[in-house]
Design a protein around this motif. Structure first.
Motif, mmCIF file in Angstrom:
data_model
loop_
_atom_site.group_PDB
_atom_site.id
_atom_site.type_symbol
_atom_site.label_atom_id
_atom_site.label_comp_id
_atom_site.label_asym_id
_atom_site.label_seq_id
_atom_site.Cartn_x
_atom_site.Cartn_y
_atom_site.Cartn_z
ATOM 1 N N SER A 161 0.821 -1.205 0.000
ATOM 2 C CA SER A 161 0.000 0.000 0.000
ATOM 3 C C SER A 161 0.858 1.259 0.000
ATOM 4 C CB SER A 161 -0.927 -0.016 1.205
ATOM 5 O OG SER A 161 -0.192 0.219 2.357
ATOM 6 N N TYR A 162 2.051 1.175 0.622
ATOM 7 C CA TYR A 162 2.921 2.342 0.689
ATOM 8 C C TYR A 162 3.364 2.732 -0.715
ATOM 9 C CZ TYR A 162 6.990 5.183 1.844
ATOM 10 O OH TYR A 162 7.907 6.190 1.914
ATOM 11 N N LYS A 163 3.851 1.745 -1.439
ATOM 12 C CA LYS A 163 4.310 1.993 -2.818
ATOM 13 C C LYS A 163 3.144 2.490 -3.667
ATOM 14 C CE LYS A 163 8.265 -1.023 -3.565
ATOM 15 N NZ LYS A 163 8.647 -2.279 -4.125
ATOM 16 N N ARG A 164 1.993 1.912 -3.426
ATOM 17 C CA ARG A 164 0.781 2.263 -4.154
ATOM 18 C C ARG A 164 0.442 3.719 -3.947
ATOM 19 N NH1 ARG A 164 -3.004 -1.290 -6.228
ATOM 20 N NH2 ARG A 164 -5.019 -0.294 -6.278
ATOM 21 N N MET B 283 0.272 6.675 -6.622
ATOM 22 C CA MET B 283 -0.947 7.476 -6.792
ATOM 23 C C MET B 283 -0.597 8.952 -6.735
ATOM 24 S SD MET B 283 -3.583 5.464 -7.049
ATOM 25 C CE MET B 283 -5.070 5.294 -6.142
ATOM 26 N N LEU B 284 0.239 9.302 -5.739
ATOM 27 C CA LEU B 284 0.644 10.693 -5.522
ATOM 28 C C LEU B 284 1.368 11.206 -6.763
ATOM 29 C CD1 LEU B 284 0.256 12.286 -2.819
ATOM 30 C CD2 LEU B 284 2.736 12.231 -2.674
ATOM 31 N N LEU B 285 2.273 10.363 -7.275
ATOM 32 C CA LEU B 285 3.044 10.741 -8.462
ATOM 33 C C LEU B 285 2.109 10.952 -9.644
ATOM 34 C CD1 LEU B 285 6.240 8.554 -8.304
ATOM 35 C CD2 LEU B 285 6.110 11.033 -8.390
ATOM 36 N N LEU B 286 1.173 10.032 -9.808
ATOM 37 C CA LEU B 286 0.226 10.113 -10.921
ATOM 38 C C LEU B 286 -0.626 11.366 -10.796
ATOM 39 C CD1 LEU B 286 -0.873 6.426 -11.445
ATOM 40 C CD2 LEU B 286 0.364 7.892 -13.014
ATOM 41 N N ALA B 287 -1.073 11.643 -9.550
ATOM 42 C CA ALA B 287 -1.905 12.824 -9.311
ATOM 43 C C ALA B 287 -1.111 14.078 -9.652
ATOM 44 C CB ALA B 287 -2.355 12.854 -7.862
ATOM 45 N N THR B 288 0.162 14.111 -9.206
ATOM 46 C CA THR B 288 1.019 15.261 -9.500
ATOM 47 C C THR B 288 1.175 15.409 -11.010
ATOM 48 O OG1 THR B 288 2.204 14.623 -7.517
ATOM 49 C CG2 THR B 288 3.201 16.343 -8.857
ATOM 50 N N LEU B 289 1.423 14.288 -11.653
ATOM 51 C CA LEU B 289 1.598 14.278 -13.102
ATOM 52 C C LEU B 289 0.339 14.820 -13.786
ATOM 53 C CD1 LEU B 289 4.083 13.143 -14.633
ATOM 54 C CD2 LEU B 289 2.591 11.319 -15.386
ATOM 55 N N ALA B 290 -0.815 14.400 -13.276
ATOM 56 C CA ALA B 290 -2.091 14.824 -13.839
ATOM 57 C C ALA B 290 -2.225 16.340 -13.708
ATOM 58 C CB ALA B 290 -3.228 14.123 -13.130
ATOM 59 N N VAL B 291 -1.945 16.853 -12.484
ATOM 60 C CA VAL B 291 -2.074 18.286 -12.241
ATOM 61 C C VAL B 291 -1.124 19.045 -13.155
ATOM 62 C CG1 VAL B 291 -1.653 20.092 -10.550
ATOM 63 C CG2 VAL B 291 -2.884 18.040 -9.874
ATOM 64 N N VAL B 292 0.123 18.533 -13.216
ATOM 65 C CA VAL B 292 1.134 19.204 -14.042
ATOM 66 C C VAL B 292 0.699 19.205 -15.506
ATOM 67 C CG1 VAL B 292 3.478 18.960 -14.948
ATOM 68 C CG2 VAL B 292 3.089 18.798 -12.502
#
Ligand code: ADP
Length: 602
Positions: free
Chosen positions: A3-6, A10-19
């Motif tokens: 779950s930690y890696k997950r 998720m955080l990275l993907l969300a950041t990528l999405a925002v960017v």
């Protein structure tokens, strides 16, 4: 994935999405701005070309008109009403042909003497325009032609004025003072109408930055920036904008200012004009937002698909894991069952094998027993045969030899010798008789009639039989004999047993330094014990093992037949008793006869 890696993913993907949304917004805004500018520039260029063309088209018109002879004539004879009328008509015709606002002629003082609009209620005729720069510039010869834009003083209609000086004759141009000024007024009103179709604000400003033409009506006669007092005064003096005070556009209300902002610009004409186009910045923002929204929507759709896929994958994995666990459990169970079955089968096989072995052992035992019985009997028979053969052979050989010799002696007539030989034959056969008699005793059957026997009496009878031998040895027997103990049996045979045992004891002690024999008769729980002990050498192990076998003897040939103990044992057994031998702790042997006690009642 844990779950930690997950979460990190998720955080990275969300950041990528925002960017990416933001980047899309920026890029699309930039693109939209570029497009807007490009299209704005194009639009501006077209408008400018139009405008320039209109302004230039009529540039030479006043110059040409100033050469008309009737123009100079009218100026020379202003009192001639006919000349003026004729000129008015000419100017009117040219004005209509050229599609311009007005053509008019002023005298050297600025009074209008002829005009194309001579028949209009707001005719220029009689008006003085000496305050206008286009008049002054030309009259004072500051420039060859005058140009000016202003709101018509008479008509209140704005227009572009082009003026040329008029000379008394064409040859005088450049050398004498002008006698009048000819001006044309060009209306730019048509442009204003054309610009209305444009969404973006378009404005034309003079060199002071005062907008005099625009599709945004409220911006008209307002300045791009606040004007200083001098400029204000200048404008007032020329009545350029009908004497209005010019306010800045920025003083307008927000709503009225709408669309005012950054603008594209191009210089127009000779008067330092600026054509401006205000691209709608909101469009840029809208385009950026639209693109960002599309990307956002796309990402949401993607995320939804990904989430659904992830969930499906997770569910699949869970199902797979469950299935595997089930399979594993089933396999384990099967394995365990197989193991148990194997164990059971093995145990069963073991049992069977053991049972088989047991049966085999039993069979072996049984056959061994049979064999042993058989071999025992055979051995005994063999031993007996050997013994008998050996014992009888000696006297028989002797008899044959004596008989043969007797025959020889008889032939030679030696009768004494014959008689001696016959005597030998007789004693040899007597000896054979003794042996056979002993064998007879052994062979007697046990099923003979039994009777009550007094043991003490039997002992005394046996001692009496051996009295001579006892004397010879000088032996005093030690006797322990109770009054009377009865057993069931045969008194002669019991005597024979006791005689046998006593004789063996006497043989055993004969060569010993101490000569001692004891006979003890006792009652022992329902039994009568007859014990004969001696001070002999005792019984070696090798002897004990074969003690009761027939023809077993340690004595030299002729002294013992080895039948004594065998016969005695079978006699005692026939009386339901036992015969046993052991070594005494003090040395010597002890033989015990045990017989059932016959009680008084029976
Ligand atoms: P035999 O007396 O003719 O030898 P037995 O059967 O009476 O035959 O005895 C067998 C053998 O047992 C004897 O040769 C002897 O070695 C042994 N034996 C018997 N009685 C005694 C004893 N009292 N002490 C020692 N040895 C004995």
């Amino acid at each position: 994935m844990n779950s930690y890696k997950r979460q990190i993913a998720m955080l990275l993907l969300a950041t990528l999405a925002v960017v990416s949304i933001f980047a899309t917004y920026l890029f699309s805004s930039y693109q939209a701005r570029k497009d807007l500018r490009q299209s704005g520039e194009r639009q501006l260029q077209m408008i400018a070309l139009d405008l320039e063309a209109v302004l230039e088209r009529h540039e030479t018109l006043p110059y040409t008109l100033s050469y008309l002879p009737q123009v100079a004539q009218v100026l020379a004879h202003p009192e001639s009403q006919d000349g003026i009328r004729a000129l008015n008509l000419d100017l009117q015709a040219i004005q209509q042909q050229a599609k311009i606002a007005a053509i008019y002629l002023m005298d050297a003082q600025g009074n209008t003497i002829a005009a194309s609009n001579w028949d209009q209620p707001q005719s220029y005729i009689g008006q003085n325009f000496s305050f206008r720069p286009y008049f002054q510039d030309v009259m004072q010869r500051r420039s060859g032609a005058g140009h000016f834009y202003a709101i018509g003083n008479t008509t209140n209609i704005p227009g572009y004025f082009i003026s040329q000086p008029v000379f008394a004759s064409p040859g005088l141009r450049g050398s004498s003072e002008p006698i009048g000024v000819l001006a044309v007024k060009i209306s730019l009103h048509e442009f204003e109408k054309a610009w209305r179709s444009s969404e973006d604000p378009i404005a034309l400003s003079d060199r002071h930055g005062v907008v005099f033409l625009s599709n945004r009506e409220v911006w008209q006669y307002r300045s791009l920036r606040p004007l200083d007092a001098e400029v204000q005064r200048d404008i007032q003096a020329t009545l350029q904008y009908s004497g209005k005070t010019i306010h800045a556009i920025s003083a307008l209300s927000k709503k009225e200012q709408n669309g005012y902002g950054e603008y594209l610009t191009r210089p127009i004409g000779r008067l330092g004009w600026q054509l401006m186009l205000f691209p709608d910045e909101a469009k840029v923002n809208t385009a950026g937002l639209e693109s960002a929204a599309i990307v956002l929507l796309l990402l949401v759709v993607l995320a939804t698909i990904a989430a659904a896929w992830d969930q499906r994958q997770q569910r699949l994995q869970e199902r797979l894991a469950a299935q595997q666990a089930l399979q594993q459990a089933a396999a384990q169970l099967e394995q365990r069952i197989a193991q148990r079955t194997r164990d059971l089968t093995q145990a069963n096989a073991d049992w069977e094998a053991q049972f088989c072995k047991l049966q085999q052992a039993e069979q072996v035992l049984r056959s061994t027993q049979n064999e042993m019985v058989q071999t025992g009997k055979l051995a005994m028979l063999g031993q007996m045969a050997a013994g008998i053969t050996h014992e009888l052979n000696q006297p028989l050989t002797a008899i044959r030899a004596f008989a043969d010799n007797a025959d020889v002696y008889l032939q030679r007539g030696k009768l004494e010798q014959v008689s001696a030989n016959l005597h030998h034959i007789s004693s040899a056969s007597e000896r054979m008789g003794i042996i056979i008699a002993q064998l007879k005793g052994f062979a007697r059957k046990s099923s003979e009639q039994l009777q009550a026997v007094n043991v003490t009496q039997s002992v005394h009878a046996a001692i009496a039989l051996l009295q001579n031998d006892l004397h010879r040895l000088g032996l005093q027997l030690e006797l322990h004999l109770p009054e009377s103990l009865l057993v069931l049996g045969d008194n002669i045979r019991l005597e024979q047993v006791i005689v046998n045992l006593l004789r063996n004891a006497m043989d055993a002690v004969e060569q010993q330094p101490r000569i001692w024999i004891e006979i003890r008769v006792s009652e022992q729980v329902g039994q009568v014990w007859i014990q004969i002990s001696d001070s002999g050498a005792g019984l070696p192990d090798a002897v004990i093992a074969h003690l009761f076998e027939p023809f077993f003897t340690t004595k030299p040939s002729g002294q013992g037949l080895g039948l004594g103990l065998a016969i005695s044992s079978s006699i005692v057994q026939a009386m339901n008793g036992t015969l046993q031998a052991e070594n005494r702790s003090a040395g010597g042997a002890c033989f015990t006869v045990r017989l059932p006690l016959l009680n008084a009642a029976s």
